[in-house]
Design a protein around this motif. Structure first.
Motif, short mmCIF file in Angstrom:
data_model
loop_
_atom_site.label_atom_id
_atom_site.label_comp_id
_atom_site.label_asym_id
_atom_site.label_seq_id
_atom_site.Cartn_x
_atom_site.Cartn_y
_atom_site.Cartn_z
N UNK A 93 0.87 -1.17 0.00
CA UNK A 93 0.00 0.00 0.00
C UNK A 93 0.91 1.22 0.00
N UNK A 108 -5.71 -10.77 0.50
CA UNK A 108 -6.67 -9.73 0.12
C UNK A 108 -6.97 -9.77 -1.38
N UNK A 111 -10.14 -12.79 -3.68
CA UNK A 111 -11.47 -12.59 -4.28
C UNK A 111 -11.34 -12.01 -5.69
N UNK A 112 -10.42 -11.07 -5.84
CA UNK A 112 -10.21 -10.45 -7.15
C UNK A 112 -9.69 -11.47 -8.16
N UNK A 115 -12.43 -13.77 -9.29
CA UNK A 115 -13.40 -13.12 -10.16
C UNK A 115 -12.86 -12.92 -11.57
N UNK B 107 -16.30 -2.63 -10.65
CA UNK B 107 -16.82 -3.27 -9.45
C UNK B 107 -16.01 -4.48 -9.01
N UNK B 108 -15.15 -5.00 -9.89
CA UNK B 108 -14.30 -6.13 -9.45
C UNK B 108 -13.39 -5.70 -8.30
N UNK B 109 -13.22 -4.40 -8.13
CA UNK B 109 -12.33 -3.90 -7.08
C UNK B 109 -13.03 -3.63 -5.76
N UNK B 111 -14.62 -5.40 -3.50
CA UNK B 111 -14.30 -6.23 -2.34
C UNK B 111 -12.93 -5.87 -1.78
N UNK B 112 -11.98 -5.67 -2.69
CA UNK B 112 -10.63 -5.32 -2.26
C UNK B 112 -10.61 -3.98 -1.55
N UNK B 115 -12.01 -4.23 1.92
CA UNK B 115 -11.13 -4.93 2.84
C UNK B 115 -9.95 -4.07 3.27
N UNK B 116 -9.38 -3.30 2.34
CA UNK B 116 -8.24 -2.45 2.68
C UNK B 116 -8.68 -1.35 3.65
#
Lengths: 143, 143
Positions: A93, A108, A111-112, A115, B107-109, B111-112, B115-116
């Motif tokens: 980050x 982390x 999930x990405x 998908x 939108x694929x991002x 969830x990430x 979480x961050x």
DNA sequence: CTACATGCAAATCCTTTGCATCCAC
DNA sequence: GTGGATGCAAAGGATTTGCATGTAG
């Protein structure tokens, strides 16, 4: 921290030629544990008595990368860094304001990854990815 | 596609100085819809009769980026590209083998991002991110 | 008018390349 | 010994900077 010896012997088994320069780069990367730029590497190597040209450092990290021993990450403004590939894969980050780099665990990204595979038939290689944004401290004092 | 006029008037309201060069860059970026490198921009501008120096193009895209009108994406080997920021934000899947770039919806991002924020108190700015890997075609014919 | 943007040239930074020399195997 | 690695210098590309000139407001 990874043992430089492990990397060295794996490369030797693959029939790679191991010069003192290559050993020195591997040892410095392992000892540091952190991610290093080519300049960092050259400086640290020189400090410990192994002066390499920039050219050589570039060639060696490229060689290590091609053989899957190190990962290359482009941190944008903060430059391109290299690190030994360990089992505890992680990402970065990068704070757009203060430049601080914080490590985040690999999961982390799960999930990405899932998908992208499912919806795009794309096999992502998400290794040591850099994600930009505002860190805990900087987001407080801003917009 | 975004109307260049909208961007121009927003900037004017902010008291920015709008030269013909700046207008031309905005219009070219909007007309293209695609992501363009500084070189692309310069070439297309020259072709339509507005010859800008590289320096000026660099300065203008930087200016647009600072004001939140365009996004900058580093596609690695494929260079640094710029595009107007639209509501249909998206990201890029870059094939490491064939170099093809496929767009993926934002939108694929989600969830990430979530979480961050939750686990790292990090406010990500995931704009037009480049994700490297193997595309549908290349993954078939490979490991 | 005046502050700020542009053009031009040169500087800088990062990375690669060519070629002679050197060394790990 | 010999192929491949290193050092050196020079080239290369992308981006930035200094300064004189031009122009939007």
């Amino acid at each position: 921290m990874i043992c430089a010896e492990a990397i060295v012997s794996r490369l030797r088994e693959q029939g790679e030629r191991l010069t003192i320069q290559r050993r020195a780069v591997i040892e410095t990367l392992c000892a540091s544990g952190d991610h290093l730029t080519v300049q960092d590497l050259q400086t640290q190597l020189a400090a410990q008595g192994t002066a390499l040209t920039e050219t050589t450092v570039y060639r060696i990290v490229q060689w290590l990368k091609d053989r899957g021993a190190v990962a290359q990450t482009d941190l944008g403004q903060s430059g391109v860094v290299y690190q030994v590939i360990d089992r505890t894969l992680h990402h970065h980050l990068v704070c757009l304001r203060c430049g601080r780099v914080v490590d985040v665990e690999d999961c982390v990204m799960d999930a990405l990854r899932e998908r992208l595979r499912r919806e795009y038939a794309f096999e992502p290689r998400i290794d040591h990815m850099a994600i930009f944004g505002l860190c805990r401290d900087c987001r407080a004092g801003h917009d």
